[in-house]
Motif scaffolding. Structure first.
Motif, short mmCIF file in Angstrom:
data_model
loop_
_atom_site.label_atom_id
_atom_site.label_comp_id
_atom_site.label_asym_id
_atom_site.label_seq_id
_atom_site.Cartn_x
_atom_site.Cartn_y
_atom_site.Cartn_z
N ASP A 140 0.81 -1.21 0.00
CA ASP A 140 0.00 0.00 0.00
C ASP A 140 0.85 1.27 0.00
O ASP A 140 0.34 2.36 0.28
CB ASP A 140 -0.93 0.01 1.22
CG ASP A 140 -0.17 -0.20 2.53
OD1 ASP A 140 1.06 -0.43 2.50
OD2 ASP A 140 -0.82 -0.15 3.59
N ASN A 141 2.13 1.15 -0.31
CA ASN A 141 3.02 2.31 -0.32
C ASN A 141 4.05 2.13 -1.44
O ASN A 141 5.13 1.59 -1.21
CB ASN A 141 3.70 2.47 1.04
CG ASN A 141 4.45 3.77 1.17
OD1 ASN A 141 4.96 4.32 0.20
ND2 ASN A 141 4.54 4.29 2.40
N ILE A 169 9.50 -8.20 -9.12
CA ILE A 169 8.90 -9.19 -8.24
C ILE A 169 8.17 -8.54 -7.07
O ILE A 169 7.01 -8.90 -6.77
CB ILE A 169 9.98 -10.17 -7.72
CG1 ILE A 169 10.50 -11.04 -8.88
CG2 ILE A 169 9.40 -11.07 -6.61
CD1 ILE A 169 9.46 -11.90 -9.57
N SER A 170 8.78 -7.58 -6.41
CA SER A 170 8.11 -6.96 -5.27
C SER A 170 6.84 -6.23 -5.72
O SER A 170 5.81 -6.28 -5.04
CB SER A 170 9.05 -6.01 -4.52
OG SER A 170 9.58 -5.02 -5.37
N PHE A 171 6.89 -5.58 -6.89
CA PHE A 171 5.72 -4.86 -7.39
C PHE A 171 4.59 -5.82 -7.75
O PHE A 171 3.43 -5.62 -7.37
CB PHE A 171 6.09 -4.01 -8.60
CG PHE A 171 4.94 -3.28 -9.21
CD1 PHE A 171 4.40 -2.16 -8.60
CD2 PHE A 171 4.38 -3.71 -10.41
CE1 PHE A 171 3.31 -1.49 -9.16
CE2 PHE A 171 3.30 -3.04 -10.98
CZ PHE A 171 2.77 -1.92 -10.35
N VAL A 172 4.90 -6.89 -8.49
CA VAL A 172 3.85 -7.82 -8.91
C VAL A 172 3.30 -8.58 -7.70
O VAL A 172 2.11 -8.88 -7.65
CB VAL A 172 4.36 -8.76 -10.01
CG1 VAL A 172 3.26 -9.75 -10.42
CG2 VAL A 172 4.80 -7.97 -11.25
N VAL A 173 4.14 -8.90 -6.71
CA VAL A 173 3.64 -9.50 -5.48
C VAL A 173 2.60 -8.58 -4.83
O VAL A 173 1.54 -9.04 -4.38
CB VAL A 173 4.78 -9.80 -4.49
CG1 VAL A 173 4.23 -10.03 -3.07
CG2 VAL A 173 5.56 -11.03 -4.93
N SER A 174 2.90 -7.29 -4.78
CA SER A 174 1.94 -6.36 -4.17
C SER A 174 0.61 -6.37 -4.91
O SER A 174 -0.46 -6.31 -4.28
CB SER A 174 2.52 -4.94 -4.15
OG SER A 174 2.51 -4.33 -5.43
#
Length: 414
Positions: A140-141, A169-174
């Motif tokens: 959410d950030n 990876i971190s973006f698509v996980v979010s």
């Protein structure tokens, strides 16, 4: 009826456990080609390693992909990511028989032990494989997600493509967390196969929660955040020889099948794949946009995923077309191959199980591609969608589950 806390905790657990399962499934055949895996009859369960890990690890064990992810997941406090704690965790692991550690991470951690935080000019996916916890905690950030993904990566892998892979990876996980809540996957997979909706599927209540808590983030314009401030110097490319040929003589001949079809796990055809949701197609476009200031080359490779997925969709997910997609994206150790293939595997599959098996049976850097795909699929489908046998036979599964629950609890305190 399921409440918000249960749904979100299910996603956190699914991500970290799913990542570990993908690592453990892929570990025994790391650097086997797709054809070599096909000759074995494919991977569909944990097996004892028949590669460099033979007589070192056993069925259900995992590698440095999971170890470094746990090191990161345990580096959060009520204020979020703590770099000093992450370095401490990495060095503890490094000093206690780090099985599977790559040459880049090994040299980088040696430098970290001396207080040097510049990382190595490596193009590999050694950071992308561990950044999933950042996607969970900072779903959410966006600004924090970008900032922390970059800083986590540069400690060990200081090159534009390695950073772009970690950001992806971190973006698509979010987004898997956000879309998984919106698509009600928690309730869907809590129901027994063939059972009836017993009240768990309260879609209206869950969507109210979604719109209130994360809807605004989902609809945010990426340009509202100053991504351009993250610029990186050109780094020399590290090249890695692909270890393939030595596998040929150690395949278990008793398991070879003549006349087999190419291995592909497409799942049930009446269940939608992530690609078929417009919000996931938008996610890939947004991810590409996010990477432009870091690596144009990587940004363009992410866009390629959509074209390949569209071709697969238009051909009714024909096996040949999907396998051609893996050939185009590549399945090597470099982030620019491993990360897009992990995302592609998730986008064209319609269950946690089929996502993982597609990613691993594609061959190449199977443990890392499997772990990254497992993080995506585990987040989206949730812990309760993961086959129980895979959970129970995973080494140290209780510790991994507890780590994910602790990360969720810290997020609640945030």
């Amino acid at each position: 009826m399921v409440d918000k806390s249960q749904a979100y905790e299910d996603k956190f657990k699914g991500c970290i456990v799913g990542l570990s399962i993908g690592d453990a499934l892929g570990m025994p055949v790391e650097w086997f080609t797709r054809s070599q895996i096909e000759e074995m009859g494919g991977i569909s369960e944990y097996i004892d390693p028949i590669n460099k890990f033979k007589d070192i690890l056993k069925a259900g064990d995992y590698t440095d992909d999971t170890e470094q992810t746990l090191a990161l997941a345990n580096a959060f406090d009520k204020n979020g990511y703590n770099e000093d704690k992450f370095i401490e965790n990495l060095l503890y692991w490094y000093n206690h028989n780090p099985i599977g550690i790559g040459p880049t991470s090994s040299k980088a951690l040696e430098n970290l032990s001396k207080g040097i935080k510049n990382g190595m000019p490596s193009e590999t996916c050694g950071s992308a494989m561990r950044t999933a916890p950042l996607g969970l905690f900072y779903f959410d950030n966006l600004s924090k997600l970008v900032e922390k993904s970059i800083s986590v990566t540069k400690l060990t892998h200081n090159s534009p493509n390695a950073i772009a892979g970690a950001l992806s990876i971190s973006f698509v996980v979010s987004k898997c967390l956000i879309h998984g809540i919106a698509h009600n996957t928690y309730d869907k997979y809590r129901l027994e196969k063939g059972g009836f909706d017993d009240g768990l599927g309260a879609i209206e209540k869950l969507r109210d929660v979604y719109e209130k808590d994360v809807g605004a983030f989902l609809n945010r314009d990426l340009e509202d955040d100053d991504i351009s401030k993250y610029e990186h110097p050109e780094a020399s490319h590290s090249t890695y020889s692909k270890i393939i040929e030595y596998n040929k003589n150690i395949i278990d001949k008793k398991r070879m099948e003549k006349g087999y079809d190419p291995i592909l796990f497409i799942g049930e055809r009446d269940i939608k794949r992530p690609y078929e949701y417009p919000e996931f197609r938008q996610t890939i476009e947004d991810c590409s946009h996010l990477l432009i200031d870091t690596s144009i080359e990587f940004s363009e490779k992410i866009v390629d995923i959509l074209e390949i997925c569209e071709n697969a969709h238009n051909n009714n997910y024909d096996k040949k077309v999907i396998l051609e997609g893996y050939d185009k994206l590549g399945t090597g150790i470099n982030a620019i191959e491993a990360v897009p293939s992990a995302i592609f595997s998730f986008m064209i599959s319609n269950s946690f199980e089929s996502s993982l098996l597609n990613s691993i049976n594609a061959g190449g850097d199977t443990d890392s591609i499997g772990s990254m795909c497992g993080a995506l699929a585990g987040t989206y489908y949730g812990f309760n969608a993961i086959p129980k046998k895979w959970i129970n036979d995973l080494s140290n599964h209780e510790h991994i589950i507890n780590t994910s629950i602790n990360l969720y609890n810290l997020k609640v305190m945030d």
